[in-house]
Design an enzyme around this catalytic site. Structure first.
Site, PDB file in Angstrom:
ATOM      1  CD  GLU A 249       5.252   1.077   3.903  1.00  0.00           C
ATOM      2  OE1 GLU A 249       5.329   0.086   4.657  1.00  0.00           O
ATOM      3  OE2 GLU A 249       4.994   2.224   4.330  1.00  0.00           O
ATOM      4  CD1 TRP A 252       8.493   2.223   6.609  1.00  0.00           C
ATOM      5  CD2 TRP A 252       9.351   1.640   8.594  1.00  0.00           C
ATOM      6  NE1 TRP A 252       8.109   3.170   7.544  1.00  0.00           N
ATOM      7  CE2 TRP A 252       8.617   2.836   8.766  1.00  0.00           C
ATOM      8  CE3 TRP A 252       9.983   1.074   9.707  1.00  0.00           C
ATOM      9  CZ2 TRP A 252       8.500   3.479   9.999  1.00  0.00           C
ATOM     10  CZ3 TRP A 252       9.866   1.718  10.933  1.00  0.00           C
ATOM     11  CH2 TRP A 252       9.136   2.902  11.072  1.00  0.00           C
ATOM     12  CD1 TRP A 280       3.749  -8.189  29.248  1.00  0.00           C
ATOM     13  CD2 TRP A 280       2.219  -7.171  27.968  1.00  0.00           C
ATOM     14  NE1 TRP A 280       4.409  -7.304  28.437  1.00  0.00           N
ATOM     15  CE2 TRP A 280       3.494  -6.662  27.635  1.00  0.00           C
ATOM     16  CE3 TRP A 280       1.103  -6.676  27.295  1.00  0.00           C
ATOM     17  CZ2 TRP A 280       3.690  -5.688  26.669  1.00  0.00           C
ATOM     18  CZ3 TRP A 280       1.285  -5.709  26.314  1.00  0.00           C
ATOM     19  CH2 TRP A 280       2.568  -5.221  26.016  1.00  0.00           C
ATOM     20  CG  ASN A 315       0.946  -2.148   6.218  1.00  0.00           C
ATOM     21  OD1 ASN A 315       1.591  -2.890   6.950  1.00  0.00           O
ATOM     22  ND2 ASN A 315       1.161  -0.852   6.165  1.00  0.00           N
ATOM     23  CD1 TRP A 333       6.005  -6.770  23.084  1.00  0.00           C
ATOM     24  CD2 TRP A 333       6.839  -8.137  21.529  1.00  0.00           C
ATOM     25  NE1 TRP A 333       7.334  -6.950  23.367  1.00  0.00           N
ATOM     26  CE2 TRP A 333       7.873  -7.776  22.428  1.00  0.00           C
ATOM     27  CE3 TRP A 333       7.143  -8.986  20.472  1.00  0.00           C
ATOM     28  CZ2 TRP A 333       9.184  -8.245  22.285  1.00  0.00           C
ATOM     29  CZ3 TRP A 333       8.437  -9.457  20.332  1.00  0.00           C
ATOM     30  CH2 TRP A 333       9.443  -9.087  21.228  1.00  0.00           C
ATOM     31  CD1 TRP A 356       3.948  -8.929  15.189  1.00  0.00           C
ATOM     32  CD2 TRP A 356       2.593  -8.311  16.861  1.00  0.00           C
ATOM     33  NE1 TRP A 356       2.698  -9.442  14.936  1.00  0.00           N
ATOM     34  CE2 TRP A 356       1.854  -9.090  15.937  1.00  0.00           C
ATOM     35  CE3 TRP A 356       1.942  -7.812  17.982  1.00  0.00           C
ATOM     36  CZ2 TRP A 356       0.500  -9.387  16.114  1.00  0.00           C
ATOM     37  CZ3 TRP A 356       0.598  -8.097  18.163  1.00  0.00           C
ATOM     38  CH2 TRP A 356      -0.109  -8.876  17.242  1.00  0.00           C
TER      39      TRP A 356
END
Length: 425
Positions: A249, A252, A280, A315, A333, A356
């Site tokens: 993590e 990341w 959208w 998370n 998003w 996102w």
């Protein structure tokens, strides 16, 4: 008197602080400063929890400096103007600081650096908030990685442990008692939302229980890394070999930081431009209900209510709420990203944007567009006893809890059709 200035930014601590340590090793007196940047503050509400957190941490730093007969000079304004004032007030030989990789910070720092060098002032910046800077982990052809797993593998291959700097001498720190300002003097007031201390005590259980929101075994490390109240080196040095899932993590985090660095256009555009044609729906009423946690999907609603109340969201639930907004409601998003940016205590542009876009399917190494989280089965899988739901939705199971905003099956089919139609070949 000639001074070296150490400029605190995203490194709000006196221990294991690379730039500060280097500054204190010089022969000149070190003047520590912090600048509240108007460009950032003007965007925030007066009770922003992150400003309160920063302020309290600066107060702690100031108290620690007091023990060395020193203090922190806290200033507020346009950053370049502040530096012009500082050069008129002090004879400055050098400025030391730790590198910030975000687009706004890079632009701001370039202007400050150009100005300081025009005054023959040395500028020294250091790696501090990451283990590897964006240019250090590259593919063989020297281009950046855009897929996480090969980046992670290269990161681990290059990683040979960390050195934590424990001994710091404050002999060279400037002896002065600046008056420490009040939060109110900056136009802010204390927030009712508090940042929790970080906790590595449950990291041994992280891999097994991290997907279950009622277990609450997250480290709450995010805001502390974001503002540097602890160094990434000391966190990684505390991990054991079996804590690999947790380390992944942290990798990341650096992966998304280097994506933002190499591809700054992701702030306002899809990383994968072939998704630019998605139509959208962006229904404002539905967006409002999502923000309030009133969609009729318990896992989504519990997550949004946890976020609104505490500035934190589990998370697994972040993935479900983000997927629901982009896929079930077909809301861009960027709407969700902006809302999280306002609310999350651990908000960091690179991770927020990266995650996102991952949820929307538009990002690098993203979930494919046809992967649509089912919020019903996610609930059954990760909160089957409804412990998390009952904690955040007291009216769950009564007539006061709303019906589902959309039908999962038909919303899923609609998303697949809209994505398919919008993808450029």
């Amino acid at each position: 008197m000639t001074y070296t200035i150490f400029w605190f930014r995203r490194d709000l601590r006196l221990t294991d602080n690379t730039g500060l340590l280097e500054a204190l090793n010089r022969d000149t007196l070190v003047l520590p400063i912090f600048i509240f940047d108007d460009n950032i503050l003007n965007e925030l509400p007066p009770d922003d929890a992150r400003v309160s957190f920063i302020y309290n941490q600066l107060k702690t730093i100031n108290s620690e400096l007091n023990r060395h007969n020193s203090s922190l000079l806290c200033l507020k304004g346009q950053v370049l103007d502040i530096w012009k004032q500082l050069t008129e007030t002090y004879t400055i030989e050098a400025v030391y600081t730790n590198t910030d990789y975000e687009p706004y910070a890079r632009e701001r720092d370039a202007k400050v650096s150009t100005f300081l060098k025009s005054k023959n002032i040395e500028v020294h910046t250091f790696k501090d908030q990451v283990i590897f800077e964006p240019h250090e982990i590259l593919k063989q052809d020297n281009t950046p990685y855009t897929v996480y797993t090969p980046y992670k593998n290269k990161w681990l291959e290059r990683f040979s442990g960390v050195e934590v700097f424990s001994d710091v001498s404050f002999e060279n720190v400037h002896k002065n008692q600046f008056e420490f300002p009040t939060l109110e003097s900056f136009g802010f007031k204390p927030s009712s939302i508090k940042v929790k201390p970080y906790n590595l005590g449950d990291i041994g259980k992280y891999a097994k229980y991290r997907d279950y929101p009622s277990q609450d075994i997250g480290s709450y490390l995010g805001p502390h890394l974001r503002f540097g109240t602890v160094s990434i080196r000391s966190i990684i040095s505390a991990l054991k070999p079996e804590d690999q899932t947790f380390l992944n993590e942290l990798i990341w985090r650096e992966f998304f930081m280097q994506i933002l660095y190499h591809f700054p256009n992701v702030v306002s555009q899809n990383f994968r431009r072939k998704y630019d044609g998605i139509a959208w729906r962006n229904n404002e009423t539905e967006f409002k209900l999502w923000c309030q946690g009133k969609t009729g999907y318990p896992l989504v609603d519990a997550g949004m209510r946890q976020l609104n109340t505490t500035g934190y969201m589990h998370n697994r639930v972040r993935m479900v709420t983000a997927s629901f907004l982009c896929k079930h409601l077909l809301i861009h998003w960027q709407w969700g990203e902006a809302y999280f940016a306002k609310k999350l205590l651990d908000y960091e542009l690179a991770s927020n944007n990266g995650n996102w876009q991952w949820a929307a399917g538009t990002g690098c190494d993203a979930a494919p567009y046809f992967r649509i989280f089912n919020p019903i089965t996610q609930l059954e899988k990760f909160d089957k006893n409804l412990d998390y739901i009952k904690q955040w939705i007291p009216e769950y199971g009564t007539k006061d809890y709303p019906d589902p905003l959309v039908d999962h099956k038909s919303a899923r089919l609609r998303a697949l059709e809209v994505y398919k139609a919008g993808i450029k070949p």
